[in-house]
Design a protein around this motif. Structure first.
Motif, PDB file in Angstrom:
ATOM      1  N   LEU A 111      27.709   5.739  23.001  1.00  0.00           N
ATOM      2  CA  LEU A 111      27.681   6.953  22.195  1.00  0.00           C
ATOM      3  C   LEU A 111      26.799   6.798  20.968  1.00  0.00           C
ATOM      4  N   ILE A 112      26.262   7.918  20.498  1.00  0.00           N
ATOM      5  CA  ILE A 112      25.634   7.920  19.182  1.00  0.00           C
ATOM      6  C   ILE A 112      26.774   7.755  18.181  1.00  0.00           C
ATOM      7  N   GLY A 113      26.666   6.749  17.331  1.00  0.00           N
ATOM      8  CA  GLY A 113      27.730   6.505  16.369  1.00  0.00           C
ATOM      9  C   GLY A 113      27.248   5.637  15.229  1.00  0.00           C
ATOM     10  N   ASP A 114      27.922   5.760  14.124  1.00  0.00           N
ATOM     11  CA  ASP A 114      27.575   5.053  12.889  1.00  0.00           C
ATOM     12  C   ASP A 114      28.564   3.906  12.662  1.00  0.00           C
ATOM     13  N   ALA A 115      28.054   2.737  12.378  1.00  0.00           N
ATOM     14  CA  ALA A 115      28.885   1.543  12.184  1.00  0.00           C
ATOM     15  C   ALA A 115      29.818   1.643  10.982  1.00  0.00           C
ATOM     16  N   GLU A 116      29.498   2.520  10.056  1.00  0.00           N
ATOM     17  CA  GLU A 116      30.343   2.664   8.872  1.00  0.00           C
ATOM     18  C   GLU A 116      31.500   3.627   9.099  1.00  0.00           C
ATOM     19  N   THR A 117      31.352   4.559  10.040  1.00  0.00           N
ATOM     20  CA  THR A 117      32.345   5.620  10.148  1.00  0.00           C
ATOM     21  C   THR A 117      32.959   5.809  11.537  1.00  0.00           C
ATOM     22  N   LYS A 171      31.780 -10.126  33.296  1.00  0.00           N
ATOM     23  CA  LYS A 171      32.324 -11.490  33.328  1.00  0.00           C
ATOM     24  C   LYS A 171      33.839 -11.526  33.101  1.00  0.00           C
ATOM     25  N   TYR A 172      34.333 -10.653  32.200  1.00  0.00           N
ATOM     26  CA  TYR A 172      35.740 -10.733  31.792  1.00  0.00           C
ATOM     27  C   TYR A 172      36.519  -9.434  32.023  1.00  0.00           C
ATOM     28  N   ASN A 173      35.950  -8.533  32.799  1.00  0.00           N
ATOM     29  CA  ASN A 173      36.615  -7.275  33.131  1.00  0.00           C
ATOM     30  C   ASN A 173      37.000  -6.462  31.885  1.00  0.00           C
ATOM     31  N   MET A 174      36.136  -6.460  30.894  1.00  0.00           N
ATOM     32  CA  MET A 174      36.384  -5.687  29.677  1.00  0.00           C
ATOM     33  C   MET A 174      35.875  -4.263  29.889  1.00  0.00           C
ATOM     34  N   HIS A 175      36.394  -3.346  29.091  1.00  0.00           N
ATOM     35  CA  HIS A 175      35.978  -1.945  29.152  1.00  0.00           C
ATOM     36  C   HIS A 175      35.216  -1.620  27.868  1.00  0.00           C
ATOM     37  N   PRO A 176      33.875  -1.519  27.958  1.00  0.00           N
ATOM     38  CA  PRO A 176      33.058  -1.369  26.758  1.00  0.00           C
ATOM     39  C   PRO A 176      32.862   0.063  26.275  1.00  0.00           C
ATOM     40  N   THR A 177      32.826   0.146  24.957  1.00  0.00           N
ATOM     41  CA  THR A 177      32.333   1.319  24.253  1.00  0.00           C
ATOM     42  C   THR A 177      31.242   0.789  23.337  1.00  0.00           C
ATOM     43  N   GLY A 178      30.083   1.388  23.389  1.00  0.00           N
ATOM     44  CA  GLY A 178      28.994   0.966  22.524  1.00  0.00           C
ATOM     45  C   GLY A 178      28.553   2.118  21.647  1.00  0.00           C
ATOM     46  N   ILE A 179      28.193   1.782  20.416  1.00  0.00           N
ATOM     47  CA  ILE A 179      27.641   2.802  19.516  1.00  0.00           C
ATOM     48  C   ILE A 179      26.308   2.318  18.980  1.00  0.00           C
ATOM     49  N   ASP A 180      25.420   3.260  18.778  1.00  0.00           N
ATOM     50  CA  ASP A 180      24.111   2.988  18.198  1.00  0.00           C
ATOM     51  C   ASP A 180      23.608   4.298  17.602  1.00  0.00           C
ATOM     52  N   GLY A 228      40.601  -6.012  28.484  1.00  0.00           N
ATOM     53  CA  GLY A 228      40.724  -5.397  27.175  1.00  0.00           C
ATOM     54  C   GLY A 228      39.565  -4.450  26.916  1.00  0.00           C
ATOM     55  N   LYS A 229      39.585  -3.894  25.754  1.00  0.00           N
ATOM     56  CA  LYS A 229      38.558  -2.937  25.331  1.00  0.00           C
ATOM     57  C   LYS A 229      37.681  -3.588  24.265  1.00  0.00           C
ATOM     58  N   VAL A 230      36.361  -3.410  24.416  1.00  0.00           N
ATOM     59  CA  VAL A 230      35.401  -3.984  23.482  1.00  0.00           C
ATOM     60  C   VAL A 230      34.547  -2.876  22.881  1.00  0.00           C
ATOM     61  N   LEU A 231      34.366  -2.946  21.564  1.00  0.00           N
ATOM     62  CA  LEU A 231      33.452  -2.058  20.850  1.00  0.00           C
ATOM     63  C   LEU A 231      32.206  -2.856  20.512  1.00  0.00           C
ATOM     64  N   ASP A 232      31.066  -2.363  20.941  1.00  0.00           N
ATOM     65  CA  ASP A 232      29.774  -3.010  20.697  1.00  0.00           C
ATOM     66  C   ASP A 232      29.033  -2.181  19.654  1.00  0.00           C
ATOM     67  N   ILE A 233      29.091  -2.635  18.401  1.00  0.00           N
ATOM     68  CA  ILE A 233      28.460  -1.919  17.292  1.00  0.00           C
ATOM     69  C   ILE A 233      26.968  -2.254  17.275  1.00  0.00           C
ATOM     70  N   GLY A 234      26.136  -1.218  17.243  1.00  0.00           N
ATOM     71  CA  GLY A 234      24.692  -1.437  17.331  1.00  0.00           C
ATOM     72  C   GLY A 234      24.349  -1.997  18.696  1.00  0.00           C
ATOM     73  N   SER A 235      24.834  -1.328  19.721  1.00  0.00           N
ATOM     74  CA  SER A 235      24.807  -1.862  21.087  1.00  0.00           C
ATOM     75  C   SER A 235      23.411  -2.081  21.658  1.00  0.00           C
ATOM     76  N   ASN A 236      22.415  -1.468  21.073  1.00  0.00           N
ATOM     77  CA  ASN A 236      21.051  -1.589  21.590  1.00  0.00           C
ATOM     78  C   ASN A 236      21.065  -1.214  23.060  1.00  0.00           C
ATOM     79  N   SER A 237      20.695  -2.107  23.966  1.00  0.00           N
ATOM     80  CA  SER A 237      20.665  -1.773  25.394  1.00  0.00           C
ATOM     81  C   SER A 237      21.997  -2.029  26.084  1.00  0.00           C
ATOM     82  N   GLY A 238      23.003  -2.444  25.328  1.00  0.00           N
ATOM     83  CA  GLY A 238      24.331  -2.669  25.890  1.00  0.00           C
ATOM     84  C   GLY A 238      24.508  -4.005  26.581  1.00  0.00           C
ATOM     85  N   HIS A 239      23.506  -4.883  26.491  1.00  0.00           N
ATOM     86  CA  HIS A 239      23.542  -6.134  27.258  1.00  0.00           C
ATOM     87  C   HIS A 239      24.763  -7.002  26.947  1.00  0.00           C
ATOM     88  N   ASN A 240      25.183  -7.079  25.678  1.00  0.00           N
ATOM     89  CA  ASN A 240      26.343  -7.922  25.347  1.00  0.00           C
ATOM     90  C   ASN A 240      27.630  -7.370  25.939  1.00  0.00           C
TER      91      ASN A 240
END
Length: 170
Positions: free
Chosen positions: A52-58, A20-29, A1-13
């Motif tokens: 990507l540079i991104g805002d958690a509200e928008t 571990k679960y073959n997910m496809h991540p998108t992270g924003i910070d 599946g696809k995972v969005l990591d809001i406030g991804s920091n270094s992307g570790h999560n």
């Protein structure tokens, strides 16, 4: 599946979920340095990820993600309720939100939220919602199966403050 990591920091999560679960991540910070580190670490881990540079509200990719990680970011937002609405819209039907945030639970009124702008001299601190308000708003937005996984009261937090971990389903 696809995972969005809001406030991804270094992307570790999200890198962990991908490996571990073959997910496809998108992270924003909002911090370019965090995006640079996340992209570097995902490349080293041979994970096909997008940070990507991104805002958690928008940030919006409606009905796109299976899971949204929203760890430690909600109380740093001027409009946390907008972020929760946007998060809901970003999830596919049946998708899950994993949320960790700081809450303020006043002993005599469960509806009181705490405006904590500049707490600990941090200009990014804004709102600590109460546990009741947080859960109620998740319901209003449309989330179901809202479960409180863990609540902890670290010594360093102010009176009536705690950290809460929730999961909810769209």
């Amino acid at each position: 599946g696809k995972v969005l990591d809001i406030g991804s920091n270094s992307g570790h999560n999200s890198i962990y979920l991908a490996s571990k679960y073959n997910m496809h991540p998108t992270g924003i910070d909002v911090q370019p340095r965090h995006i640079e580190v996340s992209n570097f670490l995902s490349k080293i881990a041979k994970i096909d990820a997008e940070y990507l540079i991104g805002d958690a509200e928008t940030f919006s990719k409606e009905n796109y993600f299976d899971v949204v990680l929203h760890f430690g970011t909600l109380y740093h937002l001027p409009n946390p309720l907008l972020s929760l609405q946007t998060t809901y819209n970003n999830l596919k039907n049946g998708g899950y939100l994993a949320l960790e945030t700081q809450v303020y639970d006043h002993p005599s009124d469960k509806n009181i939220c705490y405006f904590m702008h500049m707490q600990n001299n941090d200009p990014t601190n804004f709102w600590a919602l109460s546990t009741h308000v947080l859960k109620k708003y998740l319901e209003i937005v449309g989330f179901t199966e809202i479960q409180e996984v863990l609540k902890v009261v670290p010594d360093f937090l102010e009176k009536n403050m705690s950290r809460i971990f929730l999961v909810a389903k769209k």
